[in-house]
Write a protein that holds these residues in place. Sequence first.
Motif, PDB file in Angstrom:
ATOM      1  N   GLU A  20       1.334   5.545  -3.159  1.00 25.91           N
ATOM      2  CA  GLU A  20       1.775   4.898  -4.385  1.00 25.91           C
ATOM      3  C   GLU A  20       3.186   4.412  -4.095  1.00 25.91           C
ATOM      4  O   GLU A  20       3.751   4.760  -3.062  1.00 25.91           O
ATOM      5  N   PRO A  21       3.772   3.605  -4.971  1.00 27.42           N
ATOM      6  CA  PRO A  21       5.078   3.030  -4.626  1.00 27.42           C
ATOM      7  C   PRO A  21       6.139   4.031  -4.173  1.00 27.42           C
ATOM      8  O   PRO A  21       6.863   3.768  -3.226  1.00 27.42           O
ATOM      9  N   ASP A  22       6.214   5.201  -4.799  1.00 35.27           N
ATOM     10  CA  ASP A  22       7.283   6.141  -4.458  1.00 35.27           C
ATOM     11  C   ASP A  22       6.791   7.498  -3.975  1.00 35.27           C
ATOM     12  O   ASP A  22       7.578   8.407  -3.778  1.00 35.27           O
ATOM     13  N   ARG A  23       5.478   7.632  -3.773  1.00 34.24           N
ATOM     14  CA  ARG A  23       4.945   8.938  -3.412  1.00 34.24           C
ATOM     15  C   ARG A  23       3.584   8.824  -2.743  1.00 34.24           C
ATOM     16  O   ARG A  23       2.962   7.770  -2.760  1.00 34.24           O
ATOM     17  N   LEU A  24       3.156   9.951  -2.183  1.00 37.37           N
ATOM     18  CA  LEU A  24       1.789  10.111  -1.688  1.00 37.37           C
ATOM     19  C   LEU A  24       1.105  11.101  -2.616  1.00 37.37           C
ATOM     20  O   LEU A  24       1.690  12.117  -2.994  1.00 37.37           O
ATOM     21  N   VAL A  25      -0.128  10.795  -2.996  1.00 40.18           N
ATOM     22  CA  VAL A  25      -0.898  11.700  -3.855  1.00 40.18           C
ATOM     23  C   VAL A  25      -2.190  12.076  -3.141  1.00 40.18           C
ATOM     24  O   VAL A  25      -2.767  11.277  -2.407  1.00 40.18           O
ATOM     25  N   LEU A  26      -2.620  13.290  -3.377  1.00 39.98           N
ATOM     26  CA  LEU A  26      -3.823  13.798  -2.741  1.00 39.98           C
ATOM     27  C   LEU A  26      -5.032  13.054  -3.285  1.00 39.98           C
ATOM     28  O   LEU A  26      -5.305  13.071  -4.482  1.00 39.98           O
ATOM     29  N   GLY A  27      -5.761  12.396  -2.394  1.00 45.74           N
ATOM     30  CA  GLY A  27      -6.954  11.663  -2.781  1.00 45.74           C
ATOM     31  C   GLY A  27      -8.230  12.409  -2.443  1.00 45.74           C
ATOM     32  O   GLY A  27      -9.237  12.283  -3.129  1.00 45.74           O
ATOM     33  N   TYR A  28      -8.192  13.205  -1.379  1.00 45.09           N
ATOM     34  CA  TYR A  28      -9.371  13.938  -0.938  1.00 45.09           C
ATOM     35  C   TYR A  28      -8.924  15.055  -0.009  1.00 45.09           C
ATOM     36  O   TYR A  28      -7.942  14.912   0.725  1.00 45.09           O
ATOM     37  N   LEU A  40       0.112  19.766  -1.472  1.00 45.27           N
ATOM     38  CA  LEU A  40      -0.089  18.364  -1.103  1.00 45.27           C
ATOM     39  C   LEU A  40      -0.479  17.471  -2.283  1.00 45.27           C
ATOM     40  O   LEU A  40      -0.678  16.277  -2.095  1.00 45.27           O
ATOM     41  N   ARG A  41      -0.565  17.996  -3.491  1.00 46.10           N
ATOM     42  CA  ARG A  41      -1.008  17.208  -4.656  1.00 46.10           C
ATOM     43  C   ARG A  41      -0.165  15.945  -4.833  1.00 46.10           C
ATOM     44  O   ARG A  41      -0.692  14.896  -5.155  1.00 46.10           O
ATOM     45  N   GLU A  42       1.126  16.059  -4.635  1.00 45.15           N
ATOM     46  CA  GLU A  42       2.026  14.913  -4.820  1.00 45.15           C
ATOM     47  C   GLU A  42       3.278  15.136  -3.991  1.00 45.15           C
ATOM     48  O   GLU A  42       3.930  16.163  -4.104  1.00 45.15           O
ATOM     49  N   THR A  95      -4.477  -1.313   6.545  1.00 43.83           N
ATOM     50  CA  THR A  95      -5.374  -2.407   6.901  1.00 43.83           C
ATOM     51  C   THR A  95      -4.899  -3.662   6.198  1.00 43.83           C
ATOM     52  O   THR A  95      -4.350  -3.597   5.097  1.00 43.83           O
ATOM     53  N   ALA A  96      -5.082  -4.778   6.840  1.00 43.35           N
ATOM     54  CA  ALA A  96      -4.709  -6.079   6.281  1.00 43.35           C
ATOM     55  C   ALA A  96      -3.271  -6.081   5.773  1.00 43.35           C
ATOM     56  O   ALA A  96      -2.974  -6.619   4.713  1.00 43.35           O
ATOM     57  N   GLY A  97      -2.379  -5.444   6.525  1.00 40.29           N
ATOM     58  CA  GLY A  97      -0.967  -5.443   6.168  1.00 40.29           C
ATOM     59  C   GLY A  97      -0.617  -4.559   4.985  1.00 40.29           C
ATOM     60  O   GLY A  97       0.487  -4.629   4.465  1.00 40.29           O
ATOM     61  N   GLN A  98      -1.523  -3.713   4.563  1.00 38.07           N
ATOM     62  CA  GLN A  98      -1.307  -2.854   3.402  1.00 38.07           C
ATOM     63  C   GLN A  98      -1.384  -1.390   3.811  1.00 38.07           C
ATOM     64  O   GLN A  98      -2.291  -0.982   4.532  1.00 38.07           O
ATOM     65  N   THR A  99      -0.431  -0.584   3.337  1.00 36.01           N
ATOM     66  CA  THR A  99      -0.467   0.854   3.563  1.00 36.01           C
ATOM     67  C   THR A  99      -1.271   1.505   2.456  1.00 36.01           C
ATOM     68  O   THR A  99      -0.923   1.384   1.279  1.00 36.01           O
ATOM     69  N   LEU A 100      -2.341   2.180   2.820  1.00 34.24           N
ATOM     70  CA  LEU A 100      -3.160   2.892   1.844  1.00 34.24           C
ATOM     71  C   LEU A 100      -2.790   4.365   1.778  1.00 34.24           C
ATOM     72  O   LEU A 100      -3.031   5.017   0.768  1.00 34.24           O
ATOM     73  N   GLY A 101      -2.214   4.903   2.854  1.00 31.99           N
ATOM     74  CA  GLY A 101      -1.819   6.300   2.867  1.00 31.99           C
ATOM     75  C   GLY A 101      -1.869   6.887   4.262  1.00 31.99           C
ATOM     76  O   GLY A 101      -1.687   6.189   5.259  1.00 31.99           O
ATOM     77  N   THR A 102      -2.138   8.193   4.315  1.00 30.24           N
ATOM     78  CA  THR A 102      -2.167   8.930   5.574  1.00 30.24           C
ATOM     79  C   THR A 102      -3.394   9.828   5.618  1.00 30.24           C
ATOM     80  O   THR A 102      -3.731  10.478   4.630  1.00 30.24           O
ATOM     81  N   LEU A 103      -4.041   9.853   6.758  1.00 28.48           N
ATOM     82  CA  LEU A 103      -5.168  10.743   7.025  1.00 28.48           C
ATOM     83  C   LEU A 103      -4.636  11.893   7.881  1.00 28.48           C
ATOM     84  O   LEU A 103      -4.018  11.653   8.912  1.00 28.48           O
ATOM     85  N   VAL A 104      -4.851  13.123   7.426  1.00 28.04           N
ATOM     86  CA  VAL A 104      -4.396  14.296   8.173  1.00 28.04           C
ATOM     87  C   VAL A 104      -5.632  15.073   8.617  1.00 28.04           C
ATOM     88  O   VAL A 104      -6.468  15.432   7.794  1.00 28.04           O
ATOM     89  N   ILE A 105      -5.736  15.295   9.912  1.00 28.49           N
ATOM     90  CA  ILE A 105      -6.828  16.087  10.459  1.00 28.49           C
ATOM     91  C   ILE A 105      -6.211  17.331  11.084  1.00 28.49           C
ATOM     92  O   ILE A 105      -5.325  17.238  11.929  1.00 28.49           O
TER      93      ILE A 105
END
Length: 184
Positions: A20-28, A40-42, A95-105
Amino acid sequence: METVVRPTAGGQGLVVLLAEPDRLVLGYHAGYEAHVVRQLRELPKSHPYPATGVALTWQPRYFSTPEEFDAARPDPATAISRGGRSAWAFLPLNTAGQTLGTLVIGYRDAREFDPDERANLMAFARTSAQALQRALLHQAQLSIATALQRALLPAALPTLDGARHAVRYLPWTQGAVEGGQGGG
């Protein structure tokens, strides 16, 4: 614990943090302990957790041992717990010049990330980002269609002397054509 990501990534824990503009939020999340998930919620993008830096720079980070991970979280007061993990891959979802977030494995055992494994993990992250972008676009289209259809509804029904009537609203669904009627 059952393996969550196989066979490409091979991890035993998976977290998707959405930008999101100022944060990362837990999506899955899958395979992570409840106390780690709560942390990791926010996360503000200024947080020192490696996922925030990956989302900002689009550069993956790999931690082969708990000691490497601990060194990346210097302040114990703000450190996200490592849970039962001993190695991590933090991968950009862009993707396509857009940041969607981070995948953590997360991995149960310490491991080296050789160049081939890093390339496979980045390919997995790119594919995941494209799928996520399609899902987000689909969700936005559904929201717009529903809002437009609701805007077309009258605020109140007319009064008809001597008549009884009822109205039922059926929202637009997948496979519908304009006007809300199904094709076929």
